[in-house]
Motif scaffolding. Structure first.
Motif, PDB file in Angstrom:
ATOM      1  N   LEU A   1      19.598  46.312 -17.184  1.00 50.64           N
ATOM      2  CA  LEU A   1      19.442  45.788 -15.828  1.00 50.64           C
ATOM      3  C   LEU A   1      19.725  44.297 -15.786  1.00 50.64           C
ATOM      4  CD1 LEU A   1      16.281  47.786 -14.697  1.00 50.64           C
ATOM      5  CD2 LEU A   1      18.643  48.156 -13.996  1.00 50.64           C
ATOM      6  N   ALA A   2      19.628  43.632 -16.927  1.00 46.71           N
ATOM      7  CA  ALA A   2      19.955  42.214 -17.026  1.00 46.71           C
ATOM      8  C   ALA A   2      20.456  41.942 -18.434  1.00 46.71           C
ATOM      9  CB  ALA A   2      18.719  41.361 -16.735  1.00 46.71           C
ATOM     10  N   VAL A   3      21.132  40.820 -18.614  1.00 50.08           N
ATOM     11  CA  VAL A   3      21.638  40.454 -19.929  1.00 50.08           C
ATOM     12  C   VAL A   3      20.455  40.172 -20.854  1.00 50.08           C
ATOM     13  CG1 VAL A   3      22.970  38.746 -21.220  1.00 50.08           C
ATOM     14  CG2 VAL A   3      23.746  39.478 -18.955  1.00 50.08           C
ATOM     15  N   ASP A   4      20.416  40.813 -22.028  1.00 46.04           N
ATOM     16  CA  ASP A   4      19.371  40.500 -23.015  1.00 46.04           C
ATOM     17  C   ASP A   4      19.972  40.479 -24.419  1.00 46.04           C
ATOM     18  OD1 ASP A   4      19.330  43.162 -24.165  1.00 46.04           O
ATOM     19  OD2 ASP A   4      18.168  43.817 -22.435  1.00 46.04           O
ATOM     20  N   GLU A   5      19.232  39.901 -25.351  1.00 40.09           N
ATOM     21  CA  GLU A   5      19.738  39.695 -26.710  1.00 40.09           C
ATOM     22  C   GLU A   5      20.016  41.012 -27.429  1.00 40.09           C
ATOM     23  OE1 GLU A   5      21.259  37.141 -29.507  1.00 40.09           O
ATOM     24  OE2 GLU A   5      20.596  36.753 -27.458  1.00 40.09           O
ATOM     25  N   GLN A   6      19.123  42.005 -27.246  1.00 38.55           N
ATOM     26  CA  GLN A   6      19.295  43.300 -27.916  1.00 38.55           C
ATOM     27  C   GLN A   6      20.607  43.961 -27.489  1.00 38.55           C
ATOM     28  OE1 GLN A   6      16.248  46.197 -27.075  1.00 38.55           O
ATOM     29  NE2 GLN A   6      17.341  47.819 -28.133  1.00 38.55           N
ATOM     30  N   MET A   7      20.861  43.910 -26.170  1.00 37.12           N
ATOM     31  CA  MET A   7      22.085  44.513 -25.637  1.00 37.12           C
ATOM     32  C   MET A   7      23.323  43.820 -26.201  1.00 37.12           C
ATOM     33  SD  MET A   7      23.373  44.257 -21.750  1.00 37.12           S
ATOM     34  CE  MET A   7      24.740  45.187 -21.114  1.00 37.12           C
ATOM     35  N   MET A   8      23.306  42.497 -26.214  1.00 35.41           N
ATOM     36  CA  MET A   8      24.452  41.727 -26.697  1.00 35.41           C
ATOM     37  C   MET A   8      24.694  41.960 -28.188  1.00 35.41           C
ATOM     38  SD  MET A   8      25.947  40.377 -24.264  1.00 35.41           S
ATOM     39  CE  MET A   8      25.860  39.609 -22.675  1.00 35.41           C
ATOM     40  N   ASN A   9      23.615  42.003 -28.949  1.00 33.75           N
ATOM     41  CA  ASN A   9      23.754  42.246 -30.397  1.00 33.75           C
ATOM     42  C   ASN A   9      24.348  43.622 -30.664  1.00 33.75           C
ATOM     43  OD1 ASN A   9      22.706  39.754 -31.048  1.00 33.75           O
ATOM     44  ND2 ASN A   9      20.612  40.490 -31.318  1.00 33.75           N
ATOM     45  N   GLU A  10      23.894  44.616 -29.875  1.00 35.20           N
ATOM     46  CA  GLU A  10      24.356  45.986 -30.080  1.00 35.20           C
ATOM     47  C   GLU A  10      25.847  46.131 -29.783  1.00 35.20           C
ATOM     48  OE1 GLU A  10      23.727  49.743 -27.420  1.00 35.20           O
ATOM     49  OE2 GLU A  10      21.985  49.572 -28.745  1.00 35.20           O
ATOM     50  N   ILE A  11      26.283  45.621 -28.652  1.00 36.47           N
ATOM     51  CA  ILE A  11      27.702  45.794 -28.287  1.00 36.47           C
ATOM     52  C   ILE A  11      28.592  44.929 -29.181  1.00 36.47           C
ATOM     53  CG2 ILE A  11      27.857  44.058 -26.443  1.00 36.47           C
ATOM     54  CD1 ILE A  11      29.471  46.304 -24.895  1.00 36.47           C
ATOM     55  N   ALA A  12      28.067  43.786 -29.645  1.00 36.42           N
ATOM     56  CA  ALA A  12      28.823  42.951 -30.586  1.00 36.42           C
ATOM     57  C   ALA A  12      29.000  43.696 -31.915  1.00 36.42           C
ATOM     58  CB  ALA A  12      28.104  41.622 -30.804  1.00 36.42           C
ATOM     59  N   ALA A  13      27.962  44.450 -32.312  1.00 37.92           N
ATOM     60  CA  ALA A  13      28.030  45.228 -33.562  1.00 37.92           C
ATOM     61  C   ALA A  13      29.045  46.362 -33.435  1.00 37.92           C
ATOM     62  CB  ALA A  13      26.651  45.791 -33.892  1.00 37.92           C
ATOM     63  N   ILE A  14      29.112  47.000 -32.258  1.00 37.84           N
ATOM     64  CA  ILE A  14      30.101  48.069 -32.021  1.00 37.84           C
ATOM     65  C   ILE A  14      31.516  47.484 -32.107  1.00 37.84           C
ATOM     66  CG2 ILE A  14      30.999  49.753 -30.365  1.00 37.84           C
ATOM     67  CD1 ILE A  14      28.164  50.014 -29.226  1.00 37.84           C
ATOM     68  N   LYS A  15      31.689  46.317 -31.482  1.00 41.11           N
ATOM     69  CA  LYS A  15      32.999  45.654 -31.520  1.00 41.11           C
ATOM     70  C   LYS A  15      33.417  45.367 -32.956  1.00 41.11           C
ATOM     71  CE  LYS A  15      35.348  41.312 -30.533  1.00 41.11           C
ATOM     72  NZ  LYS A  15      35.225  39.911 -30.082  1.00 41.11           N
ATOM     73  N   GLU A  16      32.484  44.828 -33.741  1.00 40.62           N
ATOM     74  CA  GLU A  16      32.760  44.477 -35.132  1.00 40.62           C
ATOM     75  C   GLU A  16      33.148  45.710 -35.954  1.00 40.62           C
ATOM     76  OE1 GLU A  16      33.206  41.812 -38.247  1.00 40.62           O
ATOM     77  OE2 GLU A  16      32.669  41.291 -36.183  1.00 40.62           O
ATOM     78  N   ALA A  17      32.452  46.837 -35.669  1.00 39.95           N
ATOM     79  CA  ALA A  17      32.646  48.057 -36.460  1.00 39.95           C
ATOM     80  C   ALA A  17      33.952  48.785 -36.145  1.00 39.95           C
ATOM     81  CB  ALA A  17      31.464  49.003 -36.242  1.00 39.95           C
ATOM     82  N   ILE A  18      34.367  48.786 -34.875  1.00 43.69           N
ATOM     83  CA  ILE A  18      35.537  49.607 -34.504  1.00 43.69           C
ATOM     84  C   ILE A  18      36.795  48.790 -34.206  1.00 43.69           C
ATOM     85  CG2 ILE A  18      34.046  51.463 -33.635  1.00 43.69           C
ATOM     86  CD1 ILE A  18      34.750  50.571 -30.776  1.00 43.69           C
ATOM     87  N   ASN A  19      36.634  47.452 -34.089  1.00 48.78           N
ATOM     88  CA  ASN A  19      37.786  46.571 -33.848  1.00 48.78           C
ATOM     89  C   ASN A  19      38.690  47.112 -32.728  1.00 48.78           C
ATOM     90  OD1 ASN A  19      39.487  44.385 -34.220  1.00 48.78           O
ATOM     91  ND2 ASN A  19      40.716  45.426 -35.790  1.00 48.78           N
TER      92      ASN A  19
END
Length: 440
Positions: free
Chosen positions: A194-212
């Motif tokens: 519902l709003a930007v939070d650290e957990q959400m950002m860390n999770e999607i950043a980790a997905i980006k890192e993993a699948i490029n």
């Protein structure tokens, strides 16, 4: 979309009407009104100021030709600057890899899941790709079900792992599945908040890192205005996404997000969602959008939408039937279905130059064809194929069956008869012109 802004800009240009030449005084007065119009449309203040400063500089530096009125020149300059403000050139999506991986990002409720389905359908039909939809929202069970329903509607496979709570692993496994089964496009739908939070950002950043991924799209609800721009800025700082998707643009009469977001994050708008239907997705063309904002219509997009529904074999079959005066209600229903697939009726009409302004206060219901379809569906197969047999008693029965009046049935039959005669006349005229060429 952009109705309020279009109206305000039109009023601003009227200040220059009747003026013999552009001066610093009348330009300042016009642009003061333009700036107010942009701010009322929820455009970022800095963006609005920079925009009007640039327009002023260009307007005062122009030598106005005697054939061009000052108001016309101002419209031209504003059009060109609006186009640049929204990105200038049309930005393409990067799907050259096999499989190409697209990562969706955005807040909850922005329309990521729906857009994932729309994009899969568009790339399947227009680019002949074989998509795989991936459900990586492990927190909202309804998101997986929603994606599954969309996948079924567009006849595209979906990958999910109901027993896993690790979106990074799900995304990695999905790409392995795509490679093994020959899918050349992977669209990864991620969780929103519902709003930007650290957990959400860390999770999607980790997905980006993993699948490029080859492409990261930030999906934003255009109706949230300046909040959309601020959210885009935060996501971009963490993800460095490739492009923006503006959803629900059909419901936003202001359009501030579309005009601000490109300048603030320096990333192109690539797609817009223009309705709830799965066909309601358009590639974003800055120049065409500038045309629409300034009330010039968008005839190119209208033609493109019509071409998407065009079936050459069906057209040839219809032409033969029209030439023999055999066009019937089955054909009429088929034509209605094609028009409905093109999108919202008012949106389509507004693409015709000059029509948008004329119909801005008129409500055009998407169910405008409902009573016509009800009347036709109340006919027997024989009546649909042979409208000539529709006598008084048959018309009365059809009116009762369709929940309409005998007057409405008669009106439809009269309009259908006139349409059929006009179509035959046009077809005969074309054939007549072609005959001399064929004899040579």
């Amino acid at each position: 979309m952009f109705d309020n802004l279009s109206e305000r800009l039109e009023r601003s240009f009227k200040i220059l009407k009747g003026e013999g030449k552009i001066t610093e005084i009348n330009v300042a007065e016009t642009l003061k009104d333009v700036r107010k119009a942009l701010l009322d449309a929820d455009v970022n203040y800095k963006v609005a100021k920079n925009f009007t400063d640039t327009v002023k500089e260009k307007a005062l530096g122009q030598n106005v030709l005697t054939a061009v009125k000052p108001s016309q020149l101002m419209v031209k300059i504003v059009h060109d600057e609006l186009t640049q403000l929204m990105g200038g050139e049309t930005a393409e999506i990067n799907i050259n890899a096999r499989p190409a991986v697209i990562l969706m990002s955005g807040l909850q409720g922005s329309g990521k899941t729906t857009f994932s389905g729309k994009l899969a359908r568009m790339l399947k039909t227009k680019k002949n790709r074989k998509p795989l939809l991936v459900a990586c929202d492990v927190y909202r069970p309804a998101a997986i079900e929603q994606l599954r329903v969309l996948a079924e509607q567009i006849e595209v496979p979906m990958y999910c792992e109901l027993d896993s709570k690790n979106p990074v692993e799900i995304a990695q496994h999905a790409i392995q599945e795509a490679k093994a089964k020959g899918y050349d496009l992977v669209i990864v739908d991620t969780a929103g908040r519902l709003a930007v939070d650290e957990q959400m950002m860390n999770e999607i950043a980790a997905i980006k890192e993993a699948i490029n991924p080859n492409e990261i799209l930030f999906v934003v609800d255009s109706m949230t205005g300046q909040d959309a721009v601020n959210t885009a800025k935060e996501f971009n700082e963490r993800l460095d996404f490739n492009g923006v998707v503006l959803t629900k643009l059909d419901g936003d009469t202001r359009g501030g997000a579309a005009l601000s977001i490109r300048s603030v994050v320096n990333k192109p708008i690539k797609f817009v969602g223009t309705g709830e239907k799965l066909e309601a997705i358009d590639q974003f063309h800055p120049a065409r959008m500038a045309d629409r904002i300034l009330g010039m219509g968008d005839i190119v997009s209208l033609v493109e939408r019509a071409q998407e529904q065009y079936d050459e074999e069906e057209a040839k079959r219809l032409q033969k039937k029209i030439a023999k005066n055999q066009f019937d209600f089955n054909d009429f229903l088929s034509q209605i279905a094609q028009i409905k697939k093109m999108g919202n009726l008012k949106d389509l009409a507004s693409m015709i130059p000059g029509v948008g302004k004329a119909i801005k206060d008129i409500e055009i219901d998407d169910n405008a064809f409902k009573s016509i379809e009800a009347i036709i569906y109340s006919m027997t197969p024989a009546e649909r194929s042979n409208p000539e047999i529709l006598n008084g008693s048959r018309r009365t029965r059809i009116a009762k069956g369709s929940g309409t009046t005998i007057q409405e049935v008669n009106r439809l039959l009269k309009q259908f008869d006139q349409t059929r005669k006009m179509m035959k006349m046009v077809t005969s005229s074309k054939m007549g012109k072609m005959m001399p060429k064929m004899k040579r």
